[in-house]
Every structure is written in C-alpha cells, then in structure tokens.
Design a protein around this motif. Sequence first.
Motif, PDB file in Angstrom:
ATOM      1  N   PHE A   1      41.513  59.327 -15.110  1.00 52.08           N
ATOM      2  CA  PHE A   1      42.400  59.758 -14.018  1.00 52.08           C
ATOM      3  C   PHE A   1      42.225  61.246 -13.725  1.00 52.08           C
ATOM      4  O   PHE A   1      42.224  61.671 -12.559  1.00 52.08           O
ATOM      5  CB  PHE A   1      43.862  59.467 -14.377  1.00 52.08           C
ATOM      6  N   MET A   2      42.086  62.058 -14.799  1.00 55.11           N
ATOM      7  CA  MET A   2      41.938  63.513 -14.588  1.00 55.11           C
ATOM      8  C   MET A   2      40.625  63.840 -13.908  1.00 55.11           C
ATOM      9  O   MET A   2      40.566  64.732 -13.054  1.00 55.11           O
ATOM     10  CB  MET A   2      42.031  64.247 -15.936  1.00 55.11           C
ATOM     11  N   LEU A   3      39.552  63.124 -14.285  1.00 55.12           N
ATOM     12  CA  LEU A   3      38.258  63.354 -13.623  1.00 55.12           C
ATOM     13  C   LEU A   3      38.352  63.054 -12.136  1.00 55.12           C
ATOM     14  O   LEU A   3      37.674  63.684 -11.303  1.00 55.12           O
ATOM     15  CB  LEU A   3      37.172  62.500 -14.279  1.00 55.12           C
ATOM     16  N   GLY A   4      39.189  62.084 -11.769  1.00 52.43           N
ATOM     17  CA  GLY A   4      39.355  61.731 -10.357  1.00 52.43           C
ATOM     18  C   GLY A   4      40.091  62.798  -9.565  1.00 52.43           C
ATOM     19  O   GLY A   4      39.995  62.850  -8.342  1.00 52.43           O
ATOM     20  N   ILE A   5      40.851  63.658 -10.289  1.00 52.69           N
ATOM     21  CA  ILE A   5      41.620  64.699  -9.593  1.00 52.69           C
ATOM     22  C   ILE A   5      40.857  66.023  -9.551  1.00 52.69           C
ATOM     23  O   ILE A   5      40.696  66.631  -8.490  1.00 52.69           O
ATOM     24  CB  ILE A   5      42.984  64.904 -10.283  1.00 52.69           C
ATOM     25  N   ASN A   6      40.379  66.487 -10.770  1.00 45.77           N
ATOM     26  CA  ASN A   6      39.676  67.774 -10.812  1.00 45.77           C
ATOM     27  C   ASN A   6      38.787  67.821 -12.053  1.00 45.77           C
ATOM     28  O   ASN A   6      39.280  67.720 -13.180  1.00 45.77           O
ATOM     29  CB  ASN A   6      40.677  68.934 -10.829  1.00 45.77           C
ATOM     30  N   VAL A   7      37.506  68.007 -11.849  1.00 46.27           N
ATOM     31  CA  VAL A   7      36.541  67.971 -12.953  1.00 46.27           C
ATOM     32  C   VAL A   7      36.653  69.219 -13.825  1.00 46.27           C
ATOM     33  O   VAL A   7      36.615  69.147 -15.061  1.00 46.27           O
ATOM     34  CB  VAL A   7      35.096  67.836 -12.411  1.00 46.27           C
ATOM     35  N   ALA A   8      36.833  70.388 -13.226  1.00 47.20           N
ATOM     36  CA  ALA A   8      36.819  71.657 -13.968  1.00 47.20           C
ATOM     37  C   ALA A   8      37.959  71.711 -14.990  1.00 47.20           C
ATOM     38  O   ALA A   8      37.756  72.055 -16.162  1.00 47.20           O
ATOM     39  CB  ALA A   8      36.928  72.833 -12.983  1.00 47.20           C
ATOM     40  N   ILE A   9      39.176  71.365 -14.534  1.00 45.84           N
ATOM     41  CA  ILE A   9      40.321  71.402 -15.458  1.00 45.84           C
ATOM     42  C   ILE A   9      40.154  70.338 -16.554  1.00 45.84           C
ATOM     43  O   ILE A   9      40.513  70.547 -17.712  1.00 45.84           O
ATOM     44  CB  ILE A   9      41.657  71.202 -14.707  1.00 45.84           C
ATOM     45  N   THR A  10      39.590  69.189 -16.171  1.00 47.11           N
ATOM     46  CA  THR A  10      39.361  68.109 -17.145  1.00 47.11           C
ATOM     47  C   THR A  10      38.434  68.578 -18.257  1.00 47.11           C
ATOM     48  O   THR A  10      38.672  68.309 -19.444  1.00 47.11           O
ATOM     49  CB  THR A  10      38.756  66.870 -16.453  1.00 47.11           C
ATOM     50  N   VAL A  11      37.367  69.299 -17.897  1.00 44.43           N
ATOM     51  CA  VAL A  11      36.425  69.814 -18.900  1.00 44.43           C
ATOM     52  C   VAL A  11      37.145  70.779 -19.849  1.00 44.43           C
ATOM     53  O   VAL A  11      36.935  70.734 -21.061  1.00 44.43           O
ATOM     54  CB  VAL A  11      35.241  70.534 -18.206  1.00 44.43           C
ATOM     55  N   PHE A  12      38.018  71.630 -19.292  1.00 38.42           N
ATOM     56  CA  PHE A  12      38.789  72.565 -20.135  1.00 38.42           C
ATOM     57  C   PHE A  12      39.646  71.793 -21.157  1.00 38.42           C
ATOM     58  O   PHE A  12      39.695  72.132 -22.336  1.00 38.42           O
ATOM     59  CB  PHE A  12      39.676  73.445 -19.245  1.00 38.42           C
ATOM     60  N   VAL A  13      40.313  70.725 -20.688  1.00 36.43           N
ATOM     61  CA  VAL A  13      41.173  69.918 -21.571  1.00 36.43           C
ATOM     62  C   VAL A  13      40.354  69.251 -22.660  1.00 36.43           C
ATOM     63  O   VAL A  13      40.717  69.266 -23.844  1.00 36.43           O
ATOM     64  CB  VAL A  13      41.950  68.867 -20.740  1.00 36.43           C
ATOM     65  N   VAL A  14      39.209  68.679 -22.249  1.00 36.77           N
ATOM     66  CA  VAL A  14      38.371  67.935 -23.202  1.00 36.77           C
ATOM     67  C   VAL A  14      37.797  68.857 -24.280  1.00 36.77           C
ATOM     68  O   VAL A  14      37.690  68.483 -25.453  1.00 36.77           O
ATOM     69  CB  VAL A  14      37.235  67.198 -22.454  1.00 36.77           C
ATOM     70  N   VAL A  15      37.447  70.075 -23.883  1.00 37.92           N
ATOM     71  CA  VAL A  15      36.860  71.019 -24.836  1.00 37.92           C
ATOM     72  C   VAL A  15      37.903  71.520 -25.831  1.00 37.92           C
ATOM     73  O   VAL A  15      37.621  71.675 -27.026  1.00 37.92           O
ATOM     74  CB  VAL A  15      36.226  72.211 -24.081  1.00 37.92           C
ATOM     75  N   MET A  16      39.125  71.751 -25.380  1.00 34.96           N
ATOM     76  CA  MET A  16      40.152  72.353 -26.228  1.00 34.96           C
ATOM     77  C   MET A  16      40.851  71.341 -27.156  1.00 34.96           C
ATOM     78  O   MET A  16      41.177  71.663 -28.297  1.00 34.96           O
ATOM     79  CB  MET A  16      41.215  73.041 -25.348  1.00 34.96           C
ATOM     80  N   THR A  17      41.077  70.123 -26.677  1.00 31.00           N
ATOM     81  CA  THR A  17      41.908  69.157 -27.414  1.00 31.00           C
ATOM     82  C   THR A  17      41.356  68.769 -28.779  1.00 31.00           C
ATOM     83  O   THR A  17      42.139  68.614 -29.730  1.00 31.00           O
ATOM     84  CB  THR A  17      42.136  67.898 -26.560  1.00 31.00           C
TER      85      THR A  17
END
Length: 590
Positions: free
Chosen positions: A163-179
Amino acid sequence: MNEKKERSIKNREIYRRILRLIQPYRHLLILSLIFAVVSVVLTLYAPVLTGRGIDLVIGKGNVDFDGLRPILVRFALVVAATALAQWLMNLCNNKITYHVVKDIRTQAFEHLEELPLRYIDSLQYGEIISRVVADVDQFSDGLLMGFSQLFTGIITIFGTLGFMLGINVAITVFVVVMTPMSLFVASFIARRTFSMFRAQSEARAAMTGLVDEMVGNQKIVKAFSYEKEAEQRFQDINEKLRTSSLKAIFFSSLTNPSTRFVNNLVSTGVAIIGAVMAIRGRLTVGQLSCFVSYANQYTKPFNEISGVATEFQNAVVCAGRVFDLIDETPQAPDAPDALALTPERVDGSVELENVAFSYKKNAPLIQNLSLNVKPGQRIAIVGPTGCGKTTMINLLMRFYDVDAGEIRVSGYPIKSLTRDSLRRNYGMVLQETWLKAGTVAENIAYGKLDASREEIIQAAKEAHAHGFISRMPDGYDTQISESGGNLSQGQKQLLCIARVMLCLPPMLILDEATSSIDTRTEIRIQKAFARMMQGRTSFIVAHRLSTIKEADVILVMKDGHIIEQGNHETLLAEGGFYAELYNSQFARSV
C-alpha cells in the motif's frame, strides 16, 4: 562455542518437533491464515477510506457530506468484517494450540507410564509434575501468542509495504531501511534471555518438587518439627526463582520499549518528510494521514514479533524440558514372542541363578545370588536394613531388571514373559499402602475390576476389614482420598490385604504386611494368611521374626548375599547370624 552450537541444533530440533505436532491440524492453520489475510487487508483498507474522507473535508463550511456518507457506511462494514475475521482467526488459533497441548501432554503422560522405575525414582515427583503441567502451560502461552500475532504481523508487513509503495516510493524506502533496526534489537535481547528462561523453568520445577514433598509428608514435617528447615529450603529456592524470573522478565521486557523507540523514530521521520512533501503539493493531506497510519501499522508488527520472539524463547525452553521427558529411554518392551503366563501354567517354582543387581553402577548390592524355591513353599526373607530384601522383591516382580544372571518362574525366564501376566500371578501386600481416590469397594477391587459386591464383602471379611468399613458413613461406597488420609494406617493396610484376598493369585509377596495392625487383629490375619498360603508359593519379608516361625525356608540376607538358609529350628541351632537377630528381639533384661 560448542555449547552454543549444540543449543542451536537442539532448538532447531525442538522447532521441527513443534511443527510435526501442528501438522495434523494444518487445515485449521490454513483457515487461520485465510482469516489473517482477510483481517489484514480490511485493516489496511480502512486508512484508505479515512484518507478519502479527510480529503472531502476541504475546509470550514466546505464539507462534501454526500461523498462522506458512502465512505462512512463502507468504513462501518469494514470494521465489522475485520472484527469477525479476527474472531474466527483467534478461534482457529485457540483450537490448534489446545489440540497441540493436549497431544504433547498425552504423549508425556503415556510415556511416563512406559518409563522404568529407575528413572522415576531418580527424580522428585514434583519435578515430573512440573514438566507435564507447568511447562506445558508455558509452552501453550508462547504458542498461542505466536499464532495470534506472528501470522497477522508478517502479513501486515507485506500488505502495508504494498500500500505504501502505491502512495509514495521515497518515503516507503525510508521506512523499509529504518524498521529492521527494531528486529536487530529484539533478536539481540532474545538470544541472551534463553539461558535466563531455562534457569527460571528449572527453579520453578524445584519449587514444585519441594512443595509436593512437603505437602505429601506433612505429618512427618510436623512430627520432627521440620517446619523452619522446610521454610528455609523454600526461601532458598524461592529466592533463586525470584532472581532468575526477575532477570528473564527484566531483560525480555527491554524488547518492547527498545523496538518502540526505533519505530517512533521511523514514524517521526515519515511525518516530517510527508509534511514537507504535502507543503510542496506532492502529497494530499489525506494521503499523508493514510501514509502515517500505514507507517505505524508497518512498524507495529515488528514490536509484536519481537515480543513473540521473547515469549517463544520461554516456550521453547519449556517444550524442550517436556521433550526431554518424552525422549527418555522407556523400559525394554516385552519380547515380540513373549509368553502370557496364565494361572494354569504356574506351578509356583521360582529360581534365581547368579543374579546381580545394583541401583548405581559404582555401588554393587546383590551379587551372584542363587535360589531355588519349590512350588508351594513359604519363603521368609530376613536381614538388616539395606541388605537387599525389598530389592529382591522388586526383581521378582520385574519392577527392575537384573544386571546379570536369570530369574525363572515355573521354568520360564521372566524376561520371556509379559510383565503384565507375570505381575498378575503375584499378590502383593506391602508396608507401604497403595490406595487411589475412589470408593472403598473400588480400592478393594483394584486388581479384579469385574468382582461382584458379594465377592468384595467376602474378601473384606477374610481380611477383618468388614467391621470398620460397615461403620463408615456410606459403607463400601464411602469415598476415600488418594492417600487414604481419612483412614488410619492399619485400616489402609487391611484394605490392601482385602485386595489380595479377592484376587487370590498363585504366588504371594508379603512385605511387612501387618506392620501397622494391632496385635489381636494381626493374629487373626496371620491365620487367614496361613489358609491363603496353602498350596501357594509365598515370599514373606519380615523384621518381626516371631511372624515367620512357620516358614518352610528362611533366607538370611546380608550385604546382598544369602548367608544362611533353613527353617527356624535349624537356624537357631546353628547359632549364626539369624540366631543373633532372633535372640536380640526376645532377649530379656536381667
């Protein structure tokens, strides 16, 4: 390093065994997964509706109520469907968990009945109870938490990611890297709490063992004023349990706040980056709200999974202790061609040939013991405490197997006979009474379940137990406790004698059978025993030598050897060890 590697290998084996236990309920597992997917998808769809609703609230006095109405209806349906899916998922998870727990507890109990007495005698009974009851409960809690949170957690992670990739890729990458930092923190703590949970489980077992011992022997504790010593032992174990529990709980409780701290940093970063993008027009306010919600939902499973990992460490420790019990080597099974010894085949002869046995390998007890008992003989076994009298009885009953040599009954080596048929041909009355929770009649009929009430009453009369039974509130239907706490020691022994009187097997073992009975009743029972022993091979263990004068053969044992044998008169005339024992009992003060 080797210890760490061995522990890792053992843990993997435990996981495999848990999966094998779950396999019969895979249909429920599949249903649980389906409901988990439905629940997660609906949960993730709710923020989409929320975001759309926010975008319809354009400003003060400018709200699109016509557009909001269907969104609110759809949102209500989504919430209701989510709740139903979660309820059905939890129902499946509970059924899987409690079926698995029932299976593992059944395996443990059934295996417990197959274990040799050597193993049972080597542990405190309370520790065994702790493994079958407390450890299985701890395992159940960890397994249920795993099913309840692991499935939804994993599906939520992948769902929110999509769902996040469908909204915004850049913020999704930040979330995936940090979590994943939260997972690293959780696994770091979980690895170090395993030994703490094991120490906690062992201390809990020691506590159960002590309480079982003290409660079961409360009269002895009070008789010898052992209360303070017992309390001190309890305090020592309780302190050990407190320390180990505190360490395990403290370090495992660090997991959740540590992962929450990392996840809150992620949520803060998402909010800041999203706000900047919203100001620049790259995101709507509704999309930002939706993304923040997804970011929280994406990080939440990492908290839950980390909590599950910690709890599962405790569950694995407890499961390992139960599996250790299940993996204990059972007693050697009856040979495939083992013979069932029927009463018709029993002539009463018993032979021991060069028998050797010891409870501990470095402490020999019986060595090169040979004996030839003719059919119908009454064999008395006497000797000082610890000389091997009761051990010999245990070997005859095959409660323990000989280390060397051979025992034959009616010409058959007892290892070629089924244990059940061998023991059914012996009637035992011991100084230690065996009673079970139930009625008086059920306890007498323990060895002959199809006995009629008339047969039970007749056996009780022959054992001189009918009188006190008749005076009980409900007579033969009076309920007694497992230990017979509402009966005197003598009454309990009379019930055990009545049990043998009812069965009348071809061979008898009487080990201090009248030790707790008054002299007058004992004289009557000795007469009943004399009638019962006619034509039956009988082994009589006695410390009161006056009760064995009529024995055909008296075996005098010392340090695991038969040092003298003969009848009463012969042994007295020899003036040996038996004569010393006899005279010491009947010597008069000058």
